[in-house]
Scaffold this active site. Structure first.
Site, PDB file in Angstrom:
ATOM      1  CG  ASP A 137      -3.666   6.734   6.678  1.00 53.09           C
ATOM      2  OD1 ASP A 137      -3.127   5.660   7.410  1.00 53.09           O
ATOM      3  OD2 ASP A 137      -2.868   7.429   6.052  1.00 53.09           O
ATOM      4  CG  HIS A 172      -2.743   2.187   7.054  1.00 57.74           C
ATOM      5  ND1 HIS A 172      -3.747   2.789   6.515  1.00 57.74           N
ATOM      6  CD2 HIS A 172      -2.095   1.304   6.597  1.00 57.74           C
ATOM      7  CE1 HIS A 172      -3.720   2.075   5.239  1.00 57.74           C
ATOM      8  NE2 HIS A 172      -2.753   1.316   5.246  1.00 57.74           N
ATOM      9  CD  GLU A 200      -0.390  -2.060   4.680  1.00 56.49           C
ATOM     10  OE1 GLU A 200      -1.303  -2.090   3.608  1.00 56.49           O
ATOM     11  OE2 GLU A 200      -0.081  -0.913   5.059  1.00 56.49           O
ATOM     12  CG  ASP A 206      -4.253   0.159   1.504  1.00 58.17           C
ATOM     13  OD1 ASP A 206      -3.683  -0.338   2.594  1.00 58.17           O
ATOM     14  OD2 ASP A 206      -3.729   0.969   0.973  1.00 58.17           O
ATOM     15  CD  GLU A 253       0.800   2.614   5.095  1.00 53.28           C
ATOM     16  OE1 GLU A 253       1.669   1.900   4.649  1.00 53.28           O
ATOM     17  OE2 GLU A 253      -0.183   3.147   4.488  1.00 53.28           O
ATOM     18  CD  GLU A 254      -2.312   4.556   2.078  1.00 56.11           C
ATOM     19  OE1 GLU A 254      -1.291   4.515   1.456  1.00 56.11           O
ATOM     20  OE2 GLU A 254      -3.240   3.522   2.329  1.00 56.11           O
TER      21      GLU A 254
END
Length: 390
Positions: free
Chosen positions: A75, A73, A165, A105, A137-138
């Site tokens: 974001d 991801h 991740e 992350d 994603e967050e």
């Protein structure tokens, strides 16, 4: 570090884009597209409905089945109010660590994947490697479902999905799912000395929050001692509460948000069934006191759990590339892995950094982790260039 070469430079560029989930990620996507264009790699945007954010899908290698998807991801979480010791959107290297929002992350993994592109092209791969970069994603993994649909519809079936991740560059084969619920209690305003004339939304909401607190404690007590998770059982927390206008007014409205994180062995709808019944009963009772009063509950998101696979094809693949011979592992945090798995893809979590550094002030990824990630990518290039088994 010079050993990281292009990956370090790419990570510095990616971190420089403030892709906090509340904002657009398009500047980062445009940079990645230009990078892929320089290497002649075709790519495809999968935007959100408003066109303000986008996923990105790209393929290096032939259009055949049996490829590998590298998923991550774009974001990041906010830095608001966090006591950073450096600019969160600029890489600072210190004591074997690369500091910056998203280093761990999970822009570190994105940088490693992009840095591997020239080597993949030069290797004339016989099996494709697909890059799948998502948005949001967050905030409940909102972007990945549309991206996954495009993967299913437009590219030959991949053999593996590696979601990068932060796992300390070891394979993880399971995580809990997460459901978010928003509860809105509506009352009737009145002077706080005249309680018979109104309904305090806050005091009624407290009853529901108390029930959730009791449920949270029960889930902890009933956790399977053999569970691979930490904490072992399902967890329930109330994360946001808003309500009231003044200390001497019965509150007209109170809203709260809670999340429930369940292993794949538990159905969140079953876990919450008694609470849903309590909400319905309270709603009826409040309407009997004041027609405009009541309780409404709405599911905000439902991210599926990620379960160990019987054959573990993606897990075996990641272990081979990562040089990982450790025991099976599971994590408590939710990711897009469950969404890929539910869509029929063999999936594994494996990426640089530790979740303990994610979302923190002075977030960092160790350069040693990035070097392990670079070794993973070199083995991926070798795998892609090798002849597929007959």
């Amino acid at each position: 570090m010079s050993e990281l070469g292009a990956a370090r430079d790419i990570l510095e560029t990616l971190v420089g884009f403030d892709t906090t989930s509340r904002d657009s990620n398009l500047a980062l996507i445009e940079w990645v597209e230009a990078y892929l264009d320089r290497h002649g790699v075709p790519h495809n945007r999968v935007p959100n409905a408003e066109g303000t954010k986008s996923n990105l899908l790209a393929t290096i290698g032939p259009s055949v089945e049996g490829g590998a998807v590298l998923s991550g991801h774009t974001d990041v979480v906010p830095v608001d109010g966090q006591p950073w010791n450096s600019d969160p959107f600029a890489i600072v290297e210190r004591d074997g660590r690369l500091y910056g929002r998203g280093t761990c992350d999970m822009k570190g993994f994105l940088a490693l994947a992009l840095a591997a592109v020239p080597d993949l092209i030069a290797a004339n791969p016989r099996r494709p490697v697909h890059l799948a970069f998502s948005y949001d994603e967050e905030i409940c993994c909102l972007g990945a479902p549309a991206l996954i649909e495009v993967i299913k519809r437009e590219i030959p079936m991949p053999a593996f999905v590696v979601v990068g991740e932060p796992t300390d560059m070891v394979a993880v084969n399971g995580h809990k799912g997460i459901t978010y619920y928003r509860v809105k209690v509506t009352g009737r305003e009145a002077h706080s000395s005249q309680t018979q004339q109104g309904v305090s939304a806050i005091m009624e909401a407290v009853k529901l929050m108390s029930s959730l607190t009791e449920l949270s404690a029960r889930l902890e007590r009933e956790a399977d001692p053999a569970s691979p998770f930490t904490p072992k059982g399902a967890t329930l927390t109330i994360g946001i509460v808003h309500g009231g206008t003044a200390g001497n007014i019965l509150a007209r409205e109170c809203k709260f948000l809670f999340d429930l994180r369940c292993p794949h062995t538990l159905d969140p709808q079953v876990v919450l069934a008694p609470f849903f019944a309590e909400v319905a009963a309270l709603d009826a009772a409040l309407k009997a006191r004041a027609p405009e009063a009541g309780v409404a509950i709405e599911m905000q998101s439902n991210v599926p759990p990620f379960a160990p696979e019987p054959d573990g094809a993606a897990e075996s693949f990641a272990r081979r590339l990562a040089g990982d011979n450790g025991p099976p592992r599971a994590v408590a945090f939710a990711t897009e892995a469950g969404q890929f798995q539910r869509a029929g893809f063999s999936t594994v979590l494996c990426g640089p950094g530790s979740i303990e550094q994610a979302h923190q002030p002075d977030e960092y990824v160790e350069t040693a982790q990035m070097l392990r990630g670079a070794a993973f990518m070199r083995r991926l290039v070798e795998w892609a260039a090798a002849s597929p088994p007959a």
